[in-house]
Design a protein around this motif. Structure first.
Motif, PDB file in Angstrom:
ATOM      1  N   GLU A 144       0.779  -1.216   0.027  1.00 53.71           N
ATOM      2  CA  GLU A 144       0.204   0.083  -0.074  1.00 53.71           C
ATOM      3  C   GLU A 144       0.964   1.375   0.051  1.00 53.71           C
ATOM      4  OE1 GLU A 144      -2.621  -0.393   3.345  1.00 53.71           O
ATOM      5  OE2 GLU A 144      -3.860  -2.017   2.642  1.00 53.71           O
ATOM      6  N   GLN A 147       2.462   1.819  -3.408  1.00 54.56           N
ATOM      7  CA  GLN A 147       1.448   2.258  -4.582  1.00 54.56           C
ATOM      8  C   GLN A 147       1.306   3.713  -4.133  1.00 54.56           C
ATOM      9  OE1 GLN A 147      -2.008  -0.235  -3.675  1.00 54.56           O
ATOM     10  NE2 GLN A 147      -1.432  -1.575  -5.753  1.00 54.56           N
ATOM     11  N   ARG A 153       3.051  -0.986  -8.637  1.00 52.92           N
ATOM     12  CA  ARG A 153       2.090  -1.128  -9.437  1.00 52.92           C
ATOM     13  C   ARG A 153       0.930  -1.028  -8.821  1.00 52.92           C
ATOM     14  NH1 ARG A 153       3.405  -5.740 -12.959  1.00 52.92           N
ATOM     15  NH2 ARG A 153       1.957  -5.027 -14.389  1.00 52.92           N
ATOM     16  N   ASP A 154      -0.229  -0.078  -9.721  1.00 53.53           N
ATOM     17  CA  ASP A 154      -1.523   0.075  -9.003  1.00 53.53           C
ATOM     18  C   ASP A 154      -2.584  -0.641 -10.357  1.00 53.53           C
ATOM     19  OD1 ASP A 154      -1.376   2.087 -11.066  1.00 53.53           O
ATOM     20  OD2 ASP A 154      -1.627   3.611  -9.432  1.00 53.53           O
ATOM     21  N   ASP A 155      -2.067  -1.334 -11.243  1.00 52.08           N
ATOM     22  CA  ASP A 155      -2.923  -1.653 -12.124  1.00 52.08           C
ATOM     23  C   ASP A 155      -3.713  -3.049 -11.839  1.00 52.08           C
ATOM     24  OD1 ASP A 155      -0.331  -2.831 -12.511  1.00 52.08           O
ATOM     25  OD2 ASP A 155      -0.676  -3.309 -14.481  1.00 52.08           O
ATOM     26  N   ALA A 158      -4.242  -4.468  -4.682  1.00 49.04           N
ATOM     27  CA  ALA A 158      -3.203  -4.568  -3.618  1.00 49.04           C
ATOM     28  C   ALA A 158      -3.279  -6.034  -2.925  1.00 49.04           C
ATOM     29  CB  ALA A 158      -3.375  -3.638  -2.627  1.00 49.04           C
ATOM     30  N   SER A 205       6.191  -0.530 -10.519  1.00 48.47           N
ATOM     31  CA  SER A 205       5.395   0.194 -11.309  1.00 48.47           C
ATOM     32  C   SER A 205       5.800   0.033 -12.993  1.00 48.47           C
ATOM     33  CB  SER A 205       4.892   1.519 -11.185  1.00 48.47           C
ATOM     34  OG  SER A 205       4.306   1.991  -9.752  1.00 48.47           O
TER      35      SER A 205
END
Length: 207
Positions: A144, A147, A153-155, A158, A205
């Motif tokens: 977390e 992100q 990465r946030d695609d 979590a 990311s």
């Protein structure tokens, strides 16, 4: 966990007791360790033992707590201090610190095998379940934080990233401790660096 009075012993004495117990558990397994033989190795009477511990399971759980604190010193890291610049370097430093601590405490390898294959003793299983839960909670908070600062990465959700990390991390740990004795120091360093790279590529990311 040990009774509170165990903390009143000096640090070296506490470590000697737990290290000796860890080596016995690692070499003989939980069931193979006789309490009488262990007390003989420790130079303790039964009265002294029960002054500090409830039973053998309590001692094992206390050793597990020490092993966890040495092997994964997450309390020494403040995630709020992680930012886009230091996120991955800080984690790499943690991995290197873990390797250094394993070399300084060689009993950790054998005892870690037991933590992944624990005896079916309620007190032991409960203690280990709690430690694994703490580690997973820290991993969730780490993801977390990553992100939030843009380094993880946030695609993907979590929770999914954490599940992937936990699975890969546990598989890697199990393999390393099972094969440790046949690995040279250079090979251990190479494997740890490569595994860290895999974790980073999995979580980082995309460009």
């Amino acid at each position: 966990m040990a009774r509170p009075r165990f903390a009143n012993l000096d640090v070296d004495t506490r470590y000697r007791i737990l290290e000796t117990a860890a080596m016995e558990f690692a070499s003989r397994g939980y069931q193979g360790v006789s309490l009488n033989q262990l007390l003989d190795r420790l130079g303790m009477s039964k009265g002294s033992f029960y002054y500090y511990f409830d039973d053998k399971a309590d001692l094992f759980s206390t050793v597990a707590d020490l092993a966890w604190a040495i092997f994964l010193p997450i309390e020494e890291f403040d995630l709020e201090e992680f930012n886009a610049e230091n996120f991955w370097p800080s984690l790499e430093a943690l991995m290197r610190e873990m390797r250094s601590r394993i070399r300084a405490n060689p009993w950790l390898v054998g005892f870690t095998r037991l933590m992944y294959n624990p005896p079916d003793i309620p007190g032991v299983l409960d203690a280990l379940s709690e430690k694994f839960a703490e580690a997973r909670q820290w991993q969730a908070e780490l993801i977390e934080r990553g992100q939030a600062v843009g380094t993880v990465r946030d695609d993907l959700p979590a929770g999914l990233l954490q599940a992937l990390l936990v699975g890969a991390d546990e598989a890697g740990d199990r393999w390393v401790v099972e094969n440790w004795e046949r690995l040279g120091e250079v090979e251990v360093e190479r494997i740890f660096d490569q595994v860290f790279g895999i974790f980073r590529r999995m979580l980082e990311s995309p460009p």
